[in-house]
Structure formats: structure tokens, C-alpha cells
Design a protein around this motif. Structure first.
Motif, PDB file in Angstrom:
ATOM      1  N   SER A  88       0.729  -1.167  -0.200  1.00  0.00           N
ATOM      2  CA  SER A  88      -0.018  -0.013  -0.182  1.00  0.00           C
ATOM      3  C   SER A  88       0.961   1.224  -0.052  1.00  0.00           C
ATOM      4  O   SER A  88       0.711   2.083  -0.838  1.00  0.00           O
ATOM      5  N   ILE A  92       0.957   4.058  -3.215  1.00  0.00           N
ATOM      6  CA  ILE A  92       0.595   5.397  -2.610  1.00  0.00           C
ATOM      7  C   ILE A  92       1.804   6.536  -3.025  1.00  0.00           C
ATOM      8  O   ILE A  92       1.602   7.475  -3.845  1.00  0.00           O
ATOM      9  N   CYS A  93       2.830   5.962  -2.678  1.00  0.00           N
ATOM     10  CA  CYS A  93       4.007   6.915  -2.989  1.00  0.00           C
ATOM     11  C   CYS A  93       4.334   6.853  -4.569  1.00  0.00           C
ATOM     12  O   CYS A  93       4.595   7.905  -4.928  1.00  0.00           O
ATOM     13  N   LEU A  96       1.987   9.212  -6.106  1.00  0.00           N
ATOM     14  CA  LEU A  96       2.295  10.721  -5.615  1.00  0.00           C
ATOM     15  C   LEU A  96       3.435  11.124  -6.419  1.00  0.00           C
ATOM     16  O   LEU A  96       3.404  12.252  -6.688  1.00  0.00           O
ATOM     17  N   LEU A 150      -5.825   2.202   4.923  1.00  0.00           N
ATOM     18  CA  LEU A 150      -4.931   2.095   4.253  1.00  0.00           C
ATOM     19  C   LEU A 150      -5.227   1.487   2.889  1.00  0.00           C
ATOM     20  O   LEU A 150      -4.500   1.807   1.670  1.00  0.00           O
ATOM     21  N   ILE A 153      -6.919   4.003   0.313  1.00  0.00           N
ATOM     22  CA  ILE A 153      -6.165   4.757  -0.146  1.00  0.00           C
ATOM     23  C   ILE A 153      -5.269   4.223  -1.315  1.00  0.00           C
ATOM     24  O   ILE A 153      -5.106   4.786  -2.298  1.00  0.00           O
ATOM     25  N   ALA A 154      -4.656   2.918  -0.902  1.00  0.00           N
ATOM     26  CA  ALA A 154      -3.872   2.359  -1.904  1.00  0.00           C
ATOM     27  C   ALA A 154      -4.512   2.185  -3.197  1.00  0.00           C
ATOM     28  O   ALA A 154      -4.107   2.050  -4.138  1.00  0.00           O
ATOM     29  N   ALA A 157      -5.195   4.786  -5.421  1.00  0.00           N
ATOM     30  CA  ALA A 157      -3.894   5.317  -5.847  1.00  0.00           C
ATOM     31  C   ALA A 157      -3.597   4.469  -6.842  1.00  0.00           C
ATOM     32  O   ALA A 157      -2.874   4.690  -7.989  1.00  0.00           O
TER      33      ALA A 157
END
Length: 185
Positions: A88, A92-93, A96, A150, A153-154, A157
Motif C-alpha cells: 500500500s 501510494i508513494c 504521488l 490504508l 487509499i492504496a 492510488a
């Protein structure tokens, strides 16, 4: 008659056993109380420990101790939880990075195909880990709420990483939201 079926927590396949075979494997320590069990003709999947308690079997473990008396609960799924957290955070990173950093050159075709494939595999693995972890948890239980948040959100993303490629030709090739040609002096 093999009317019982057992599997390890997180396992894929059920092993048919008779009650005698179950007792023998419990005594040898091959099967543990937290393993899943179901009986032919019944729809409930229970743990082996619950089955033993229901049938009031006085089973003594391989060390001569009653396994229903445990000093510490056994934590299951810790490895899957860590994998879900790491995957996750990576997704996400990566999302971004692709949104915030401008690309300056197109990758070669194999590199582009590989990143698209890894994006797809990442989303599929994320969903698979979520199913693996949360299938045994009761639905109303707030246990590990951070993992659920988490995961969502992942997931957004991960889907966002795939949707960025639909932004245009440059985004299709680079995987980044913005593209700019860098002029050399």
C-alpha cells in the motif's frame, strides 16, 4: 468415513479426514486448534478447537498440556498484514511521484509495458492480500481499521496510476501526469 475437512489458516485446499485421523494428527502436532474445519452436510466453518470443545473431547496435546489453555493468543496473518502495508505504501508513494514529478523523456517500449504490467499486478496483489486478511475477521469488528483505510487509499492510488496513462500520449508513455521537454543549453 472421511466426513471432516480441515485446512491451515490462509490455506487453499481442504484435507478430508475421519475423526480418528483428526485425533491422530492433533496428537502428533500436525494440526493445530486454530485450523479451519467443516463437516459434510454442515455449512458452518469453525476452528478445530471449537469442534473439539463442542464434542467435549479431552484431547491432550503433544507436550502433555491441554491446548485450550493458552498463555498467549496466536497472532495469525501478521506476514500478510505487513505485506499489505508495504504494498500500500509503495503504491501510494508511486502515485504521488507520478502526479507531482514532471517526466522529461519517454521510456523505451519494453520499459513502458513492464511498468503497466507492474501497475496491474500491484492492484491485483493488493486486492488479493485484502481478501486473504479480512476473510476471517467478523464484519462489524473494528480490528485493524488502519489497514482497511490504508487499503482503500492504496486502491484509489493504484487505479489512479492506471488512469494517469489515459491523460494523453505523453502520459501513456511515461506514466506521469505531466511531461515537459528539457532544453539543453
Amino acid at each position: 468415513m472421511k466426513d471432516l475437512h480441515v485446512k491451515k489458516p490462509g490455506g487453499w485446499f481442504w484435507t478430508p479426514l475421519s475423526e480418528v485421523e483428526l485425533d491422530q494428527r492433533l496428537g502428533a502436532g500436525v494440526i493445530q486448534r486454530e485450523w479451519r474445519l467443516w463437516r459434510d452436510g454442515e455449512s458452518d466453518v469453525i476452528t478445530v478447537g471449537e469442534f473439539l470443545d463442542r464434542n467435549e473431547k479431552g484431547w491432550i496435546g503433544p507436550q502433555g498440556l491441554d491446548p485450550s489453555i493458552e498463555t498467549k493468543p496466536v497472532a495469525t496473518g501478521n506476514r500478510e498484514r505487513v505485506m499489505l502495508q508495504l504494498l500500500s505504501i509503495y503504491i501510494i508513494c508511486s502515485f504521488l511521484y507520478r502526479v507531482l514529478v514532471t517526466a522529461h523523456e519517454y521510456p523505451m517500449r519494453p520499459s513502458q509495458v513492464l511498468t503497466i504490467a507492474l501497475d496491474l499486478v500491484g492492484v491485483i496483489a493488493l486486492i488479493g492480500l485484502k481478501v486473504q486478511i479480512f476473510k476471517d475477521m467478523p464484519s462489524g469488528q473494528p480490528e485493524w481499521m488502519t489497514g482497511r483505510v490504508l487499503f482503500w487509499i492504496a486502491l484509489f492510488a493504484g487505479v489512479g496510476r492506471l488512469l494517469i496513462r489515459l491523460n494523453g500520449d505523453a502520459s501513456w508513455w511515461t506514466g506521469h501526469l505531466f511531461y515537459e521537454i528539457e532544453m539543453s543549453r
